[in-house]
Design a protein around this motif. Sequence first.
Motif, mmCIF file in Angstrom:
data_model
loop_
_atom_site.group_PDB
_atom_site.id
_atom_site.type_symbol
_atom_site.label_atom_id
_atom_site.label_comp_id
_atom_site.label_asym_id
_atom_site.label_seq_id
_atom_site.Cartn_x
_atom_site.Cartn_y
_atom_site.Cartn_z
ATOM 1 N N UNK A 135 9.293 -4.349 2.975
ATOM 2 C CA UNK A 135 9.508 -3.228 2.054
ATOM 3 C C UNK A 135 10.542 -3.544 0.983
ATOM 4 N N UNK A 136 11.476 -4.443 1.287
ATOM 5 C CA UNK A 136 12.474 -4.829 0.283
ATOM 6 C C UNK A 136 11.799 -5.470 -0.927
ATOM 7 N N UNK A 137 10.697 -6.167 -0.699
ATOM 8 C CA UNK A 137 9.963 -6.794 -1.793
ATOM 9 C C UNK A 137 9.396 -5.766 -2.759
ATOM 10 N N UNK A 138 9.224 -4.539 -2.282
ATOM 11 C CA UNK A 138 8.721 -3.453 -3.126
ATOM 12 C C UNK A 138 9.845 -2.509 -3.556
ATOM 13 N N UNK A 139 11.081 -2.908 -3.286
ATOM 14 C CA UNK A 139 12.229 -2.093 -3.694
ATOM 15 C C UNK A 139 12.433 -0.847 -2.861
ATOM 16 N N UNK A 140 11.932 -0.853 -1.625
ATOM 17 C CA UNK A 140 12.047 0.312 -0.755
ATOM 18 C C UNK A 140 12.905 0.008 0.460
ATOM 19 N N UNK A 141 13.671 1.001 0.887
ATOM 20 C CA UNK A 141 14.487 0.888 2.094
ATOM 21 C C UNK A 141 13.717 1.463 3.288
ATOM 22 N N UNK A 164 13.454 8.865 -0.402
ATOM 23 C CA UNK A 164 12.614 7.715 -0.700
ATOM 24 C C UNK A 164 12.691 6.584 0.299
ATOM 25 N N UNK A 165 13.231 6.857 1.487
ATOM 26 C CA UNK A 165 13.331 5.853 2.544
ATOM 27 C C UNK A 165 12.113 5.981 3.461
ATOM 28 N N UNK A 166 11.589 4.854 3.927
ATOM 29 C CA UNK A 166 10.440 4.854 4.829
ATOM 30 C C UNK A 166 10.928 4.835 6.280
ATOM 31 N N UNK A 167 10.795 5.940 7.019
ATOM 32 C CA UNK A 167 11.158 5.924 8.442
ATOM 33 C C UNK A 167 10.136 5.106 9.232
ATOM 34 N N UNK A 168 10.639 4.250 10.112
ATOM 35 C CA UNK A 168 9.771 3.470 10.993
ATOM 36 C C UNK A 168 10.142 3.807 12.434
ATOM 37 N N UNK A 170 -5.121 2.878 0.672
ATOM 38 C CA UNK A 170 -5.739 2.965 -0.654
ATOM 39 C C UNK A 170 -7.249 2.832 -0.556
ATOM 40 N N UNK A 171 -7.715 1.922 0.310
ATOM 41 C CA UNK A 171 -9.157 1.725 0.469
ATOM 42 C C UNK A 171 -9.808 2.927 1.132
ATOM 43 N N UNK A 172 -9.099 3.588 2.032
ATOM 44 C CA UNK A 172 -9.622 4.808 2.644
ATOM 45 C C UNK A 172 -9.672 5.937 1.623
ATOM 46 N N UNK A 224 0.825 -1.203 0.000
ATOM 47 C CA UNK A 224 0.000 0.000 0.000
ATOM 48 C C UNK A 224 0.860 1.254 0.000
ATOM 49 N N UNK A 225 1.905 1.257 0.812
ATOM 50 C CA UNK A 225 2.795 2.422 0.886
ATOM 51 C C UNK A 225 3.525 2.643 -0.442
ATOM 52 N N UNK A 226 3.921 1.563 -1.090
ATOM 53 C CA UNK A 226 4.596 1.674 -2.380
ATOM 54 C C UNK A 226 3.664 2.274 -3.428
ATOM 55 N N UNK A 227 2.389 1.874 -3.389
ATOM 56 C CA UNK A 227 1.408 2.413 -4.333
ATOM 57 C C UNK A 227 1.204 3.909 -4.109
ATOM 58 N N UNK A 228 1.174 4.316 -2.844
ATOM 59 C CA UNK A 228 0.998 5.739 -2.529
ATOM 60 C C UNK A 228 2.235 6.548 -2.903
#
Length: 273
Positions: free
Chosen positions: A97-103, A134-138, A247-249, A40-44
């Motif tokens: 996230x690695x599966x979506x190419x994101x760090x 383009x990195x996702x902070x957690x 995405x659904x929201x 979902x995050x990758x799509x956004x």
Amino acid sequence: MTIQETLSDAKKIVVKFGSNSLAKSDGTINADFLNSVAESCAALAELGKQIIIVSSGAQVAGLSAISGWAHKKDMHYRQALCAIGQVELMNRWRSAFAKKGLHVAQLLFTKEDFEDYHHTLNMRNTLFTLVDEGVIPIINENDSVSFEEYSIGDNDNLSALTAILWSADALVLFSDIDGVYTDNPKTNPDAKLVEEVTDIPELLKSITLGKTNSFGTGGIKTKIQAAEKVIASGIPMILANSSTNLSALMDGSHKGTLFVADEKTAFSPAPSN
């Protein structure tokens, strides 16, 4: 203003997931759920949205990794368990996230960090740098060093503080409930979903606050506290069920509760079917 419009207009979104959302019924981390969040995050991100995640679950991940510690209630064991679990939790997020190419990047905050000017300046600069690249902070609270008298205590309020720090456009709290109800929908079939809240004091007069859930440290009370914080800074907040996604929201196929600052209108329950 609707949830759909709020998320459509927002570029910078803080998303919080509670322990109950991340854990399966046996208490272990739900890898499929994390994978769906990453998707979902990758799509956004493709739509130009920037996402920061506030993630609970360190203690849950620790319990699933270390057998025999579930019964240990000593504070030192609990803090050690969080230290173990945080590694497990981040590894799961990294894999998803690695599966979506994101760090991803880990940040652990304490209440003191938000009260120190130099800390908050560096926290803010780090967040902006990570997101711009383009990195996702957690983010999670640093439970291994926090103590009860000086901790944020729950990730609802941590996510609110993070949203304010980052000057977010919206805060989304995903939980195991669909939103704010007039009463507990699990025990009262006549409870109605409150789709919009513009007057929190009035809301509190009209609902029954529930108790803390099984895995997490928060409840509806801490979510309302979070809403009060962000609304005071002009940031709308959405409370929704983690069985859905952003995405659904955004497309309006799932509902929740939207907290916004609007003194002219009062909250209204969703019509019953």
